[in-house]
Structures are given as C-alpha cells and as structure tokens.
Design a protein around this motif. Structure first.
Motif, short mmCIF file in Angstrom:
data_model
loop_
_atom_site.label_atom_id
_atom_site.label_comp_id
_atom_site.label_asym_id
_atom_site.label_seq_id
_atom_site.Cartn_x
_atom_site.Cartn_y
_atom_site.Cartn_z
N ILE A 110 0.87 -1.18 0.00
CA ILE A 110 0.00 0.00 0.00
C ILE A 110 0.91 1.23 0.00
CG2 ILE A 110 -1.83 1.24 1.21
CD1 ILE A 110 -2.58 -1.47 2.50
N PRO A 111 1.03 1.89 -1.16
CA PRO A 111 1.98 2.99 -1.28
C PRO A 111 1.74 4.13 -0.29
CG PRO A 111 1.05 2.43 -3.42
CD PRO A 111 0.33 1.62 -2.40
N SER A 112 0.50 4.48 -0.04
CA SER A 112 0.23 5.59 0.89
C SER A 112 0.69 5.24 2.31
CB SER A 112 -1.25 5.96 0.88
OG SER A 112 -2.03 4.85 1.24
N ASP A 113 0.58 3.98 2.70
CA ASP A 113 1.08 3.56 4.02
C ASP A 113 2.59 3.68 4.08
OD1 ASP A 113 -1.51 2.99 4.69
OD2 ASP A 113 -1.24 0.82 4.84
N PHE A 114 3.26 3.20 3.03
CA PHE A 114 4.73 3.28 3.01
C PHE A 114 5.17 4.73 3.07
CE2 PHE A 114 8.70 3.96 0.82
CZ PHE A 114 9.54 3.07 1.46
#
Length: 187
Positions: A82-86
């Motif tokens: 999940i890019p936004s989490d990273f």
C-alpha cells in the motif's frame, strides 16, 4: 506551403522541455538548494516548496518507487503493498524535526492510530498475504483432507461420532462438567 510539407516536419523533443533535464535531479534527504533558506512565513510558494517540501518529499517518492519495485508491484495487477502507508511511515520517520527519535511503525504513529480508531480498514485478503508456495501448500492440504473425508470408512466414523454426540448429549455433559469445576474454584 503545401499541407503535407508542413505536417511531416521532424519534431525536436528539446522544444517540449524548456528547462534542461539537469535541473530535475532528485535531492538527497535534507539537501536544500544553495543559498540562505527564506523565512517560511514570508517566502513565495515556490521558495517554500524548494527549501522545505521537496528536500523531504522527493527522496520519499524515490524510496517509494524502490520499495514498489522490490515488492514487485509493477509485475502484477494486485499486490499487498500500500503505497500511501509506506509513504506516510517514511515521511514520519524521516521528518527533519524527528532526527534523534527511533523508528516508528505505521500503526504506532499517533495520528494514524487516531484515524484508524474512527475508520477501521478491512483486512488484507489472504490471497495477497500468502506466497505462491504457502498458497499451494494450503490448497494441497485442503484437497488431501477432502479426499480423506470422502473415504467410506471415514464417513462411517463421522456418522458414528455424530450419532454419539446426539444420543449422549455431549454438549450438556460438557456444560455440567465445567459448571462443577467453576463451583469448586469459587469455594
């Protein structure tokens, strides 16, 4: 000039890119443009972005792309990444104001905890969490169990157990047993 001659002229790509590509080299974390940093409350939006935002966000986006490549996001349609989490975790941990603090995982970040308290997210599907090897083992074990349960002797055993449970009322016996055990513990 004929129309054909005007439309078949070669297009020079340099015309589309006004600034040279050398101006767009990603800064390393904390690297600010040369010169004195402007006052954040009085500077122009461009200066604010160049001195305060880009030195942190652009390396974060580069790290995001590297992590996405490591997670093989560009190879398939679905991924657990999940890019936004990273990016949230990366930006929080690489914030220049948090230099001396230890690494904090995403779900331990205070504002993330508050956000998820009101808006819990659905669990990640098992198909995304398992590796191909783990998924194949799970499928094979299910299939072996199914084949064993289809065996006539196993079917006979399961019917006998079901009948025994119904006749002896095992659930009531177990409830009585635990009620007695709890009564002994209270004395």
């Amino acid at each position: 000039v004929p129309l054909e001659a005007a439309t078949l002229q070669p297009i020079l790509m340099e015309e589309f890119f006004s600034p040279p590509a050398a101006e767009y080299v990603l800064p390393t974390l904390g690297e600010v443009p040369p010169g004195e940093p402007p006052d954040p409350k009085k500077c122009s939006p461009r200066e604010y972005l160049e001195f305060y935002i880009f030195p942190v966000v652009l390396p974060g986006l580069a790290a995001l792309l590297q992590e996405a490549e490591k997670e093989k996001c560009f190879e398939g349609r679905r991924t657990k990444f999940i890019p936004s989490d990273f990016l949230t975790e990366w930006l929080y941990n690489n914030n220049p104001k948090r230099k001396d603090e230890s690494f904090t995982e995403l779900f331990s970040i205070p504002f993330v905890k508050d956000w998820l308290k009101d808006r819990p997210r659905p669990p990640i599907p098992l198909s995304l969490l398992l590796s191909e090897e783990d998924a194949s083992i799970l499928i094979q074990s299910f299939w072996r169990g199914y084949r064993v349960r289809c065996d006539s002797e196993i079917q006979e055993l399961r019917q006998w157990q079901r009948k025994l449970r119904d006749e002896k009322n095992i659930t009531e016996v177990v409830k009585k047993f635990w009620t007695k055990q709890e009564a002994k513990g209270k004395l």
